[in-house]
Scaffold this active site. Structure first.
Site, PDB file in Angstrom:
ATOM      1  N   ASP A 168      -1.756  10.811  -2.428  1.00 47.91           N
ATOM      2  CA  ASP A 168      -2.063   9.747  -3.394  1.00 47.91           C
ATOM      3  C   ASP A 168      -2.277  10.281  -4.803  1.00 47.91           C
ATOM      4  O   ASP A 168      -2.122   9.553  -5.779  1.00 47.91           O
ATOM      5  CB  ASP A 168      -3.304   8.964  -2.953  1.00 47.91           C
ATOM      6  CG  ASP A 168      -2.939   8.035  -1.817  1.00 47.91           C
ATOM      7  OD1 ASP A 168      -2.857   8.505  -0.674  1.00 47.91           O
ATOM      8  OD2 ASP A 168      -2.685   6.849  -2.082  1.00 47.91           O
ATOM      9  N   ARG A 207       0.857  -1.188   0.000  1.00 50.63           N
ATOM     10  CA  ARG A 207       0.000   0.000   0.000  1.00 50.63           C
ATOM     11  C   ARG A 207       0.890   1.234   0.000  1.00 50.63           C
ATOM     12  O   ARG A 207       2.096   1.136   0.167  1.00 50.63           O
ATOM     13  CB  ARG A 207      -0.933  -0.021   1.227  1.00 50.63           C
ATOM     14  CG  ARG A 207      -0.171  -0.430   2.482  1.00 50.63           C
ATOM     15  CD  ARG A 207      -0.610   0.224   3.715  1.00 50.63           C
ATOM     16  NE  ARG A 207      -0.530   1.664   3.637  1.00 50.63           N
ATOM     17  CZ  ARG A 207       0.609   2.341   3.773  1.00 50.63           C
ATOM     18  NH1 ARG A 207       1.771   1.757   3.975  1.00 50.63           N
ATOM     19  NH2 ARG A 207       0.595   3.665   3.697  1.00 50.63           N
ATOM     20  N   ARG A 233      -7.210  -0.509  -7.284  1.00 54.38           N
ATOM     21  CA  ARG A 233      -7.567   0.623  -6.410  1.00 54.38           C
ATOM     22  C   ARG A 233      -7.636   1.884  -7.283  1.00 54.38           C
ATOM     23  O   ARG A 233      -6.806   2.050  -8.182  1.00 54.38           O
ATOM     24  CB  ARG A 233      -6.537   0.821  -5.283  1.00 54.38           C
ATOM     25  CG  ARG A 233      -6.524  -0.311  -4.262  1.00 54.38           C
ATOM     26  CD  ARG A 233      -5.632   0.030  -3.075  1.00 54.38           C
ATOM     27  NE  ARG A 233      -6.278   0.934  -2.130  1.00 54.38           N
ATOM     28  CZ  ARG A 233      -5.651   1.484  -1.087  1.00 54.38           C
ATOM     29  NH1 ARG A 233      -4.362   1.246  -0.887  1.00 54.38           N
ATOM     30  NH2 ARG A 233      -6.295   2.278  -0.249  1.00 54.38           N
ATOM     31  N   ASN A 289      -5.241  12.440  -0.016  1.00 56.68           N
ATOM     32  CA  ASN A 289      -4.449  11.562   0.859  1.00 56.68           C
ATOM     33  C   ASN A 289      -5.420  10.822   1.767  1.00 56.68           C
ATOM     34  O   ASN A 289      -6.656  11.024   1.687  1.00 56.68           O
ATOM     35  CB  ASN A 289      -3.430  12.380   1.668  1.00 56.68           C
ATOM     36  CG  ASN A 289      -2.386  11.495   2.341  1.00 56.68           C
ATOM     37  OD1 ASN A 289      -1.810  10.609   1.712  1.00 56.68           O
ATOM     38  ND2 ASN A 289      -2.162  11.679   3.632  1.00 56.68           N
ATOM     39  N   ALA A 349       0.914   5.087  -2.218  1.00 65.07           N
ATOM     40  CA  ALA A 349       0.838   5.340  -3.661  1.00 65.07           C
ATOM     41  C   ALA A 349       2.071   4.880  -4.451  1.00 65.07           C
ATOM     42  O   ALA A 349       1.935   4.120  -5.424  1.00 65.07           O
ATOM     43  CB  ALA A 349       0.556   6.827  -3.882  1.00 65.07           C
TER      44      ALA A 349
END
Ligand code: MRU
Length: 362
Positions: A254, A63, A106, A264, A65
């Site tokens: 992100d 996980r 995602r 974020n 970004a």
């Protein structure tokens, strides 16, 4: 068969821990530090199919970004291993299929799409005459994405460290450390560099409901690196600021729109509002791969919605009645107007605006 490093060997690769590691040639595998098991268990998970990588991203074994982008690039290599002997046109169709599939894991971190689009363009612009050659080039590109990410983290650390002075306490939200990248992280790289520069700093980590990336990952990572850290619940940040305990906030991002609006982890926006009220600088640390210049502002950033059980039954303990209706957005967008500075590998954008971002990335 290729040698797959044991967790012990893998942790020797860097001085402490390694978020991801490719093992072998183009037919190799991706070894991930399973972040769903931290901090109690330091365990690794091996990805041998594109589905493994998709799932690892989806359930947050990997996980953050930049780390998602690197993992997805290797996921493309894995997903094409069975097509090395295919005719080139069939191989290129497979590239489209595998990249489109991984893109569904995602939605918010743009680094995922950035890395996949780099992989696609390497395949389509490659003048190789066989699928195996194109596949080898794809592995080289994935390795390059990983190496570049490491270098970007170091540069972000060096630039950001100039904002920190001895005696400062920094608040951070979620985890934007080495666990979220292939290198030393973004927000945490700033702290690691400041500590390496001999500055005496202290970090406050928001626990970051509902998945507790701050409690589980940021505290673990800072402890591994010997940086003093105090954990607070998310709802304590206002009080801690009011007591004068925080001199600067630094988070990751992100996706950053062309005007500097930054998505974020959920809760970041609230922290930025609190920081503004208390006159505390709020800074975002992110590589240029986190900018999405196709979006004029943050209103177009897709916000991932996650399962209600993460809120009602986190880590297997039910904390709300069955059937409770839940809203669980995983990210929020902090408007550029609340951001004092964005730290990238190129330097620092003070008071970000569309023009400042454009000039910085030009
Ligand atoms: O849901 P996560 O854990 O992937 O969210 C991660 C974050 O929000 C990080 O702050 C962001 O990706 C930056 S990581 C350098």
């Amino acid at each position: 068969m290729e040698h797959v490093p044991s967790p012990r060997e893998m942790n020797r690769v860097t001085h402490l821990y390694k978020t991801l590691c490719w093992t072998g040639d183009a037919n190799g595998q991706l070894l991930l530090l399973d972040q769903t098991r931290l901090p109690l268990h330091v365990e690794h998970t091996l990805c041998t199919t594109a589905e493994d990588v998709w799932n690892a991203v989806k359930v947050l074994k990997v996980r953050g970004a930049p780390a998602i982008g690197v993992a997805a690039a290797y996921g493309v290599v894995i997903g094409l291993q069975a097509s090395r002997k295919a005719p080139v046109d069939e191989f290129l169709q497979e590239v489209d299929r595998v990249t489109a599939y991984l893109a569904t894991s995602r939605p918010t971190a743009v680094n995922l799409f950035w890395a996949l689009s780099r992989m696609k363009s390497v395949a389509s612009n490659c003048d190789a005459s066989t699928a195996a050659e194109i596949h080898d080039r794809l592995l080289a590109e994935a390795r390059l994405i990983e190496l570049e990410d490491k270098a970007m983290c170091s540069a972000i650390g060096r630039h950001g460290s100039t904002l920190l002075k001895s005696g400062m306490s920094i608040l951070t939200h979620c985890n934007a450390g080495g666990l979220a990248t292939a290198g030393d992280g973004t927000a945490l790289a700033v702290m690691f560099q400041a500590a390496a520069d001999g500055k005496d700093i202290h970090v406050f980590a928001d626990e970051t409901r509902p998945l507790l990336q701050g409690a589980r990952l940021t505290t673990w990572e800072l402890q591994q690196r010997g940086i003093p850290v105090t954990l607070i619940c998310d709802n304590m940040a206002a009080q801690v600021m009011k007591e004068g305990r925080i001199q600067i906030v630094i988070t990751g991002a992100d996706r950053i729109a062309a005007n500097g609006d930054a998505a974020n982890k959920i809760g970041t926006y609230g922290v930025a509002v609190l920081a503004r009220y208390h006159g505390i600088p709020f800074c975002v640390a992110a590589p240029s791969s986190t900018f999405d210049l196709s979006l004029a502002d943050g209103s177009g950033i897709p916000i991932e919605q996650r399962a209600s059980e993460e809120v009602t039954c986190g880590f297997g303990t039910r904390t709300a009645p069955e059937q409770t209706i839940v809203y669980n957005p995983a990210f929020d967008v902090t408007p550029a107007g609340l951001i004092s500075a964005i730290i990238t590998e190129r330097g620092i954008i003070q008071a970000p605006t569309t023009q400042a971002v454009r000039e910085h990335l030009a």
